[in-house]
Design a protein around this motif. Structure first.
Motif, PDB file in Angstrom:
ATOM      1  N   UNK A   1     -51.133  11.225 -28.469  1.00  0.00           N
ATOM      2  CA  UNK A   1     -50.834  10.375 -27.379  1.00  0.00           C
ATOM      3  C   UNK A   1     -50.862   8.853 -27.692  1.00  0.00           C
ATOM      4  N   UNK A   2     -51.727   8.572 -28.806  1.00  0.00           N
ATOM      5  CA  UNK A   2     -51.824   7.287 -29.256  1.00  0.00           C
ATOM      6  C   UNK A   2     -50.404   7.175 -29.965  1.00  0.00           C
ATOM      7  N   UNK A   3     -49.747   7.788 -30.646  1.00  0.00           N
ATOM      8  CA  UNK A   3     -48.844   7.565 -31.386  1.00  0.00           C
ATOM      9  C   UNK A   3     -47.330   7.385 -30.382  1.00  0.00           C
ATOM     10  N   UNK A   4     -47.488   8.160 -29.068  1.00  0.00           N
ATOM     11  CA  UNK A   4     -46.506   8.057 -28.443  1.00  0.00           C
ATOM     12  C   UNK A   4     -46.451   6.913 -27.468  1.00  0.00           C
ATOM     13  N   UNK A   5     -47.890   6.493 -27.339  1.00  0.00           N
ATOM     14  CA  UNK A   5     -47.994   5.161 -26.384  1.00  0.00           C
ATOM     15  C   UNK A   5     -47.539   4.032 -27.222  1.00  0.00           C
ATOM     16  N   UNK A   6     -47.736   3.859 -28.430  1.00  0.00           N
ATOM     17  CA  UNK A   6     -47.683   2.915 -29.353  1.00  0.00           C
ATOM     18  C   UNK A   6     -46.300   2.955 -30.163  1.00  0.00           C
ATOM     19  N   UNK A   7     -45.506   3.909 -29.818  1.00  0.00           N
ATOM     20  CA  UNK A   7     -44.265   4.213 -30.521  1.00  0.00           C
ATOM     21  C   UNK A   7     -44.267   4.222 -31.873  1.00  0.00           C
ATOM     22  N   UNK A   8     -45.263   4.801 -32.304  1.00  0.00           N
ATOM     23  CA  UNK A   8     -45.490   4.899 -33.928  1.00  0.00           C
ATOM     24  C   UNK A   8     -44.881   6.155 -34.400  1.00  0.00           C
TER      25      UNK A   8
END
Lengths: 264, 264
Positions: free
Chosen positions: A140-147
Motif C-alpha cells: 500500500x505504501x508503494x502504491x500510495x507513493x508511486x514507488x
C-alpha cells in the motif's frame, strides 16, 4: 572472533564469510538458501517475513563480535514491496533482534549501495519508510507513493544509510558501532539486474573506471569495518566504487583538474 | 613497502610512521622539524615555500608505494595565508612533484578534516582557491574574500577533499589512487587550537561521543587506505570522528530513532 553474516551463501556475503574463516573466525550464515560450501553454522532466514526472522532469532546461541547485513535484493520488475521488506524493514527488524547477542565493542556493517546516495534529497520519503512498522502494509505504501521497483531499491538503500546514522548514538552508548558500505557495479550474480534497471549509466561508470568491482574488494572493506583498526569509524557510509562517484561529481560540479585525463 | 609521510615528526603523522615501521615498511619523513625518534630517512620540508618543496623533491630517490599527506596547520589567529599555503597549495604542489616517484598501484592519502565537510556549499570559493597557482598572492586572496583564520582552515580542508576527488580520474589512469580522511577532535598537540577556534561545538561533540579520538585511531585508517585491502576505494573521503557527524546530522535532519538514547 564470531561473526553473523546475512546473505552469506553467495556474492559479497560469501566472500566476507570466507575471509573471516580464513582468519580463523567462526561464522553463522543467515540466508534464505543454504550455503553450498563449508560454514560453521547455517540458520535459515527470509528477511521478508517476521515469522522467519523470529524463528531465526530463536535459534541464535552465544554472542557475536559483529553482524554483517549483506543480504539484499536487486531491483527487479515487480519486486518493489519485497525489496523494501528484505533490504530495509526486515534487515532492521533482524538487527534489532540481534542486539541482545552482540558483545560490547562489536560492530554492525550494513551493505547499502551507491543507488542510495541521494538520501539527503529524498529524506522526507526515507522518513516515511522508516516510520513503517513490520506490521504495516508495504504494498500500500508503494502504491500510495508511486514507488516502482527501481525507486524501491534506491529508497531501501537510502533508508539503510540513514537508519545506520540515526541509530549510531544509541548503539555507541551500548558499546556497539554501526557503519555501512555503498558499493557500485560489483561482479556478482545480480550485476545484470543493475544493468537492466540503471542501463547506460552503469555501463558508462564501469567503462570509466576500467572495470566493475569484485565481491572480494567490497568484502575487504567490510572486514576492515569489523576489525579493531576501524574502531573510531562510527555512523558513516563508505563508497566502494573504484572512483565512479569522484568522476561523476567532478563533472557535475565542473571542478577544474590540473592533471590531464585521457578520453576513453 | 616504502612510504612517504609529510608531517611525520609528530601527532597523527608520527603514528602513521610508527605503524608502517612496525610492519617492516620503510619510511621517509618530510617535515619542517626533524623527528626526535628513529626514522629511516628524513627530508626537511616547509610546505609554505615553493623553494623548500623543490629542494625536498630534489633529494627524493627511488620509488614509493604510498604518499601520506599528514602535515597541516590548525586554525590560529593570523595564520590564514600560511594555513592555506601549507594545508592546500603547498600540499598540492608537493604531491604533483611526488607523482614521478609513485609506483604503479600506489596510494595517496590526504588528511583533510571534518571542518571541510561543507565543501559542497562552498564549492565556488573552493574553486577560486583551487585556481590559484603557487605564484599567486594568497594574502591578497584572503583579503579580497574576507577570509579569516578560521575560514581559511575550513577552506583549506574543503579544497583538500575536492582536489582529491577531482584528480581521482587522472590518477587512476596512471594506476595511482587518491583518498582522504576527515578527522574531528583528535588528542594531539593542536587539539587546543581547535577548541579555541571552534569553541563550544568541539567540546559538545567530544562529550557526546564520550571522548576525543586518538592519533592512532586516525593512523589505522590511513594505514588501511595504503594497503591492498582498500584497493577499490578511490576518490573518497572518510569521516574519522567516533560518530560525531552521525549524531549531529540525525538532529539537524530530525530523523526519528527507534532505539532509546540516554541524555548526557
Amino acid at each position: 572472533m564470531r561473526i553473523a553474516v546475512t546473505g552469506g551463501a553467495t556474492g559479497i556475503g560469501r566472500q566476507v564469510v570466507e575471509l573471516i574463516q580464513a582468519q580463523g573466525g567462526q561464522v553463522t550464515v543467515f540466508d534464505i538458501v543454504a550455503p553450498d560450501y563449508k560454514v560453521d553454522e547455517y540458520i535459515p532466514l527470509d528477511l521478508s517475513k517476521s515469522d522467519s526472522i523470529n524463528t531465526a532469532l530463536s535459534q541464535v546461541k552465544g554472542t557475536y563480535d559483529a553482524l554483517c547485513n549483506v543480504a539484499g535484493l536487486p531491483p527487479r520488475e515487480g519486486n518493489a514491496e519485497l525489496g523494501l521488506k528484505v533490504n530495509f524493514i526486515g534487515t532492521r527488524e533482524f538487527t534489532e533482534g540481534m542486539l541482545a547477542y552482540l558483545s560490547e565493542g562489536s560492530s554492525i556493517v550494513n551493505v547499502a549501495s551507491r543507488a542510495g546516495a541521494m538520501w539527503k534529497d529524498n529524506i522526507e520519503q526515507v522518513k516515511q519508510l522508516m516510520a513503517l512498522s513490520e506490521q504495516d502494509d508495504v504494498a500500500k505504501f508503494c502504491e500510495q507513493n508511486q514507488i516502482d521497483y527501481v525507486r524501491a531499491y534506491n529508497l531501501s538503500k537510502e533508508a539503510v544509510i540513514v537508519w545506520g546514522m540515526a541509530e549510531c548514538e544509541a548503539l555507541l552508548q551500548r558499546g556497539i558501532r554501526i557503519n555501512s558500505v555503498s558499493p557500485a557495479a560489483i561482479e556478482t550474480g545480480i550485476l545484470q539486474d543493475f544493468k537492466n534497471a540503471f542501463g547506460e549509466k552503469t555501463l558508462k561508470n564501469i567503462q570509466r573506471v576500467g572495470r566493475a568491482g569484485l565481491p572480494s574488494e567490497v568484502a575487504s572493506i567490510i572486514i576492515f569495518l569489523i576489525s579493531p583498526q576501524s574502531n573510531w569509524l562510527k555512523g558513516i557510509d563508505i563508497n566502494v566504487d573504484g572512483g565512479m562517484t569522484a568522476c561523476n561529481l567532478t563533472d557535475a560540479l565542473e571542478i577544474p583538474r590540473r592533471l590531464p585525463v585521457s578520453s576513453l
